[in-house]
Design a protein around this motif. Structure first.
Motif, mmCIF file in Angstrom:
data_model
loop_
_atom_site.group_PDB
_atom_site.id
_atom_site.type_symbol
_atom_site.label_atom_id
_atom_site.label_comp_id
_atom_site.label_asym_id
_atom_site.label_seq_id
_atom_site.Cartn_x
_atom_site.Cartn_y
_atom_site.Cartn_z
ATOM 1 N N GLN A 179 34.212 -9.801 20.758
ATOM 2 C CA GLN A 179 35.043 -9.171 19.810
ATOM 3 C C GLN A 179 34.433 -8.106 18.834
ATOM 4 N N THR A 180 34.824 -7.214 18.254
ATOM 5 C CA THR A 180 33.917 -6.240 17.562
ATOM 6 C C THR A 180 34.184 -6.883 16.272
ATOM 7 N N LEU A 181 32.708 -6.859 15.426
ATOM 8 C CA LEU A 181 32.690 -7.165 13.917
ATOM 9 C C LEU A 181 32.295 -5.778 13.250
ATOM 10 N N ASP A 182 32.892 -5.830 12.110
ATOM 11 C CA ASP A 182 32.650 -4.668 11.165
ATOM 12 C C ASP A 182 31.303 -4.922 10.617
ATOM 13 N N ARG A 183 30.741 -4.025 9.952
ATOM 14 C CA ARG A 183 29.460 -4.033 9.109
ATOM 15 C C ARG A 183 29.316 -5.138 8.494
ATOM 16 N N GLU A 184 30.266 -5.598 7.579
ATOM 17 C CA GLU A 184 30.189 -6.852 6.647
ATOM 18 C C GLU A 184 30.088 -8.109 7.414
ATOM 19 N N GLN A 185 30.732 -8.149 8.614
ATOM 20 C CA GLN A 185 30.787 -9.396 9.436
ATOM 21 C C GLN A 185 29.263 -9.473 10.045
ATOM 22 N N GLN A 186 28.915 -8.379 10.662
ATOM 23 C CA GLN A 186 27.672 -8.526 11.181
ATOM 24 C C GLN A 186 26.443 -8.893 10.187
ATOM 25 N N ILE A 187 26.557 -8.368 9.043
ATOM 26 C CA ILE A 187 25.463 -8.789 7.916
ATOM 27 C C ILE A 187 25.787 -10.457 7.783
ATOM 28 N N GLU A 188 26.959 -10.790 7.471
ATOM 29 C CA GLU A 188 27.149 -12.279 7.289
ATOM 30 C C GLU A 188 26.629 -13.026 8.361
ATOM 31 N N ALA A 189 26.817 -12.321 9.713
ATOM 32 C CA ALA A 189 26.216 -13.249 10.744
ATOM 33 C C ALA A 189 24.702 -13.345 10.826
ATOM 34 N N ALA A 190 24.104 -12.251 10.290
ATOM 35 C CA ALA A 190 22.393 -12.193 10.223
ATOM 36 C C ALA A 190 22.099 -13.100 8.914
ATOM 37 N N LEU A 191 23.038 -13.246 8.126
ATOM 38 C CA LEU A 191 22.623 -14.067 6.902
ATOM 39 C C LEU A 191 22.842 -15.503 7.325
ATOM 40 N N ASP A 192 23.719 -15.844 8.243
ATOM 41 C CA ASP A 192 24.026 -17.394 8.640
ATOM 42 C C ASP A 192 22.722 -17.610 9.634
ATOM 43 N N LEU A 193 22.394 -16.553 10.410
ATOM 44 C CA LEU A 193 21.169 -16.708 11.181
ATOM 45 C C LEU A 193 19.801 -17.182 10.380
ATOM 46 N N ALA A 194 19.920 -16.485 9.309
ATOM 47 C CA ALA A 194 18.671 -16.706 8.323
ATOM 48 C C ALA A 194 18.868 -18.093 7.609
ATOM 49 N N ARG A 195 19.883 -18.533 7.589
ATOM 50 C CA ARG A 195 20.212 -20.014 7.064
ATOM 51 C C ARG A 195 19.663 -21.213 7.736
ATOM 52 N N GLN A 196 19.342 -20.749 9.153
ATOM 53 C CA GLN A 196 19.108 -21.680 10.101
ATOM 54 C C GLN A 196 17.949 -22.312 9.906
ATOM 55 N N PRO A 197 17.455 -23.494 10.537
ATOM 56 C CA PRO A 197 16.351 -23.942 10.216
ATOM 57 C C PRO A 197 15.018 -22.986 10.566
ATOM 58 N N LEU A 198 14.965 -22.307 11.599
ATOM 59 C CA LEU A 198 13.986 -21.545 12.057
ATOM 60 C C LEU A 198 14.084 -20.340 11.350
ATOM 61 N N GLY A 199 15.305 -19.767 10.687
ATOM 62 C CA GLY A 199 15.305 -18.715 9.853
ATOM 63 C C GLY A 199 15.584 -17.316 11.026
ATOM 64 N N MET A 200 15.354 -16.246 10.375
ATOM 65 C CA MET A 200 15.559 -14.992 11.126
ATOM 66 C C MET A 200 14.525 -14.147 11.342
ATOM 67 N N GLY A 201 13.547 -14.503 10.480
ATOM 68 C CA GLY A 201 12.134 -13.685 10.507
ATOM 69 C C GLY A 201 12.388 -12.486 9.815
ATOM 70 N N ARG A 202 11.381 -11.718 9.943
ATOM 71 C CA ARG A 202 11.396 -10.230 9.141
ATOM 72 C C ARG A 202 11.113 -9.229 9.963
ATOM 73 N N LEU A 203 11.991 -8.025 9.748
ATOM 74 C CA LEU A 203 11.789 -6.935 10.476
ATOM 75 C C LEU A 203 10.321 -6.398 10.672
ATOM 76 N N SER A 204 9.523 -6.553 9.826
ATOM 77 C CA SER A 204 8.353 -6.030 9.720
ATOM 78 C C SER A 204 7.380 -6.700 10.752
ATOM 79 N N ASP A 205 7.847 -7.911 10.970
ATOM 80 C CA ASP A 205 7.036 -8.676 12.087
ATOM 81 C C ASP A 205 7.575 -7.958 13.490
ATOM 82 N N LEU A 206 8.624 -7.407 13.584
ATOM 83 C CA LEU A 206 8.820 -6.987 14.829
ATOM 84 C C LEU A 206 7.803 -5.860 15.317
ATOM 85 N N ASP A 207 7.409 -5.712 16.641
ATOM 86 C CA ASP A 207 6.856 -4.679 17.000
ATOM 87 C C ASP A 207 7.661 -3.207 17.514
#
Length: 136
Positions: A65-93
């Protein structure tokens, strides 16, 4: 999974062997007989796959399914709430950042990081505590 593999092997191998014996005895061209026997074995694999698909339902159903931008952000926030978290963009190569950019997700994760930082910041202006006797 193991049962499906056993079903496939248990159906395909005997089918191939029986077809090879029968066709070798009845056909003059032995190469053609072996080819038809192989096709019979492949057909038996297909039958085994259909039977396995009917017997064993998938554990996951993937839907697209296609998610709008707000739903994508909410999915990323849900990912960040997981035990291992989401990490940071600055950590990416550079390759990881480029992949996110190509997928159009770099802005989504940047916004998610901004929201997480805003949630973590205490409300109101920050006041530095001064110890008694310390110079100002």
């Amino acid at each position: 999974m193991k049962i499906s593999v056993l079903l496939g092997a248990g159906l395909a191998v005997p089918t191939f062997l029986v077809a090879r014996e029968v066709l070798s005895a009845t056909m003059e061209n032995q190469d053609l007989a072996k080819t038809y026997a192989m096709l019979a074995g492949l057909f038996a694999c297909l039958v085994a796959a259909i039977v396995s698909a009917r017997l064993f339902e998938p554990k996951r159903i993937v839907s697209e399914q296609t998610l709008d931008r707000e739903q994508q952000i909410e999915a990323a926030l849900d990912l960040a709430r997981q035990p291992l978290g989401m990490g940071r963009l600055s950590d990416l190569d550079a390759a990881g950042r480029e992949e996110l950019r190509r997928l159009g997700l770099d802005e989504v994760f940047e916004e998610a990081e901004r929201r997480l930082a805003a949630q973590a910041a205490p409300d109101g202006p920050q006041v530095d505590a001064v110890e008694p006797g310390a110079a100002r």
